[in-house]
Design a protein around this motif. Sequence first.
Motif, mmCIF file in Angstrom:
data_model
loop_
_atom_site.group_PDB
_atom_site.id
_atom_site.type_symbol
_atom_site.label_atom_id
_atom_site.label_comp_id
_atom_site.label_asym_id
_atom_site.label_seq_id
_atom_site.Cartn_x
_atom_site.Cartn_y
_atom_site.Cartn_z
ATOM 1 N N LEU A 46 10.146 39.233 11.794
ATOM 2 C CA LEU A 46 9.794 40.617 12.123
ATOM 3 C C LEU A 46 8.407 40.965 11.604
ATOM 4 N N ALA A 47 7.862 42.044 12.142
ATOM 5 C CA ALA A 47 6.556 42.543 11.705
ATOM 6 C C ALA A 47 6.568 44.065 11.791
ATOM 7 N N GLY A 48 5.604 44.676 11.143
ATOM 8 C CA GLY A 48 5.416 46.116 11.252
ATOM 9 C C GLY A 48 6.583 46.911 10.693
ATOM 10 N N THR A 49 6.947 47.990 11.412
ATOM 11 C CA THR A 49 7.997 48.888 10.947
ATOM 12 C C THR A 49 9.329 48.170 10.797
ATOM 13 N N ARG A 50 9.654 47.293 11.728
ATOM 14 C CA ARG A 50 10.937 46.595 11.653
ATOM 15 C C ARG A 50 11.036 45.757 10.378
ATOM 16 N N ARG A 51 9.959 45.093 10.039
ATOM 17 C CA ARG A 51 9.955 44.301 8.813
ATOM 18 C C ARG A 51 10.063 45.202 7.580
ATOM 19 N N THR A 52 9.351 46.330 7.606
ATOM 20 C CA THR A 52 9.397 47.263 6.478
ATOM 21 C C THR A 52 10.812 47.769 6.239
ATOM 22 N N GLU A 53 11.501 48.161 7.314
ATOM 23 C CA GLU A 53 12.834 48.743 7.165
ATOM 24 C C GLU A 53 13.850 47.721 6.678
ATOM 25 N N LEU A 54 13.903 46.563 7.310
ATOM 26 C CA LEU A 54 14.852 45.544 6.860
ATOM 27 C C LEU A 54 14.483 45.049 5.470
ATOM 28 N N GLY A 55 13.178 44.912 5.192
ATOM 29 C CA GLY A 55 12.747 44.473 3.872
ATOM 30 C C GLY A 55 13.175 45.423 2.773
ATOM 31 N N ALA A 56 13.154 46.728 3.061
ATOM 32 C CA ALA A 56 13.566 47.709 2.056
ATOM 33 C C ALA A 56 15.048 47.574 1.731
ATOM 34 N N ALA B 199 15.905 36.692 9.392
ATOM 35 C CA ALA B 199 15.477 37.689 10.377
ATOM 36 C C ALA B 199 14.206 38.381 9.921
ATOM 37 N N LEU B 200 14.092 38.647 8.621
ATOM 38 C CA LEU B 200 12.897 39.317 8.102
ATOM 39 C C LEU B 200 11.649 38.501 8.400
ATOM 40 N N GLY B 201 11.754 37.197 8.293
ATOM 41 C CA GLY B 201 10.598 36.338 8.536
ATOM 42 C C GLY B 201 10.112 36.383 9.973
ATOM 43 N N VAL C 141 25.476 45.998 19.641
ATOM 44 C CA VAL C 141 25.708 44.779 18.867
ATOM 45 C C VAL C 141 27.190 44.746 18.515
ATOM 46 N N PRO C 142 27.753 43.566 18.274
ATOM 47 C CA PRO C 142 29.177 43.501 17.955
ATOM 48 C C PRO C 142 29.464 44.050 16.567
ATOM 49 N N ALA C 143 30.657 44.600 16.390
ATOM 50 C CA ALA C 143 31.081 45.061 15.071
ATOM 51 C C ALA C 143 31.336 43.864 14.179
ATOM 52 N N THR C 144 31.186 44.065 12.874
ATOM 53 C CA THR C 144 31.432 42.982 11.927
ATOM 54 C C THR C 144 32.479 43.427 10.926
ATOM 55 N N ARG D 121 20.157 44.294 9.792
ATOM 56 C CA ARG D 121 19.685 43.094 10.493
ATOM 57 C C ARG D 121 19.916 43.237 11.992
ATOM 58 N N GLN D 122 21.107 43.704 12.350
ATOM 59 C CA GLN D 122 21.423 43.873 13.759
ATOM 60 C C GLN D 122 20.493 44.883 14.429
ATOM 61 N N TRP D 123 20.282 46.017 13.752
ATOM 62 C CA TRP D 123 19.492 47.078 14.390
ATOM 63 C C TRP D 123 18.029 46.682 14.531
#
Length: 504
Positions: A61-71, A57-59, A369-372, A101-103
């Motif tokens: 994404l870009a910008g803020t979304r990538r930054t947040e998941l990457g962190a 999923a990280l691959g 998103v569905p619960a896990t 990842r979901q968010w």
Amino acid sequence: MRSVVCGGLIIAALVCCPAAAARTSVTSALLGLEHSGAITSAAYAGYRATYVSAQRALGRLAGTRRTELGAVLENVRAIAAAGRFTPSRLPALFLTLERNRQWWTNQQLLGNGVRVSFPGSRLVWQHYAGQGLEIQWLGTFGQANGYYLSGHENANLRHLLDEALPLAASRAGGIAWEYLFSFGGGAPPWTSGLSQGTALQVLARAWSRFKEPAYLAAARRALGVFRAPPPQGVRVRRAAGVHFAEYTYAPGDRILNGFIQALVGLYDYTAITKDPGGLALFEAGDAEARAEVPRYDTGAWSRYDQFTESTLNYHELLTEFLAHLCERTRKGAPLIPGPAPAPAPPPTPPATTAPAATAPGATTLTATVPATTTPTATAPPAKPAAASTRPAPIAADAIYCTTARRFTADERTPPVIALLTRKVRAGTRAGVQVRLSKVSNVSLTIRQGGRVVWRTGATVEGGRPRLLWVTPNSGGTFAVTLSATDPAGNFATAQGTITVEGHA
């Protein structure tokens, strides 16, 4: 991934330096746990699938979304590299990764501090800018307390606690609900006396209502961090007793609001469970708190820690916690030691609860998103103690009560400000000194002949702060107007004159 300097360039550690490249990877850490039998093959497969899915999923994404998941991914890698992948820690760690990842692949961008929830879950998540979404354990257990106090949200209370229990990690000889991100200079995983004390409180309350052995067992095991010193626990020995630290990574910080709420939690836990171990911890902390609390009263406002005055939010929070501790200690000790505890009944399977509505007045967002689910472990039941005799009064509870009343009055009392500086030199960057009773936004206006020649302002703490004035090159007498607005909005002004002395 940590960056290092090699050959004058900042590049990824795994590419550059052999020592850094040898750090344990997420996959190898999981394999090691599987091979040792610490986790099952099914658990290994589930965790690895979550990790791979987040990487893919990280691959995309870009910008803020990538930054947040990457962190969040980097936090998982850092915990693995530090050798802190333990079986009990993995459920919360990989749930956090999956929720992020979901968010960040499906939901809106968030402002810092915004809290969110997910369908079918009662856990409270909070956005920490640059760190992704993290379980806000204080908010989660605070919400559980709200369910308990409402008197009619038992299904929500059970649902939340049944989610939270499997996410506790083994720590300090017991269990703790850990924060899995970097904060205030602390590296994950860490925990807090404030959130742990609130967990104790609501688990004991829930046990008193439902008589569910798992809640009592978890509460007893959660005492571990109050017995252990940092970095595993929060117990810091002091001259009068014990200070329970806000953060396991910062034993030198003396943050009073977290300490007081930890004592409230210990008091309630002890009063409900009749556990002598809880009483010993409360008494050690109470002795130190009685010595510390007066030092946090400036006479006009509260201190947040041993260095700084409180913001309005923290002042109100501390006042509330002190009032809660006052209410309890004025009634007496939480427990008078009595007979040894009686054996506990055999554990019963946790009740199944249907999803319930969000708490009234909640301002959180809910993901679509569905619960896990994540692999979990259960704690053994603990032993409830026999009832004790009527408690005797605790001496000097007026410390908490009086301080809470003073802090409440401070919110209605204007600051006191006065001009101290009377003479300055011409053509200099002078400091105009004032006397100020409490932290305030201070404005300085200087006039000559009715014309404003200088204006500045700053938020400064009580004492004798200075405000900048670049003085004119020629001498003269100048009128000074000072104004101060404290965090609660109370306003005060003062007048004076300053003589600017010309060059000799």
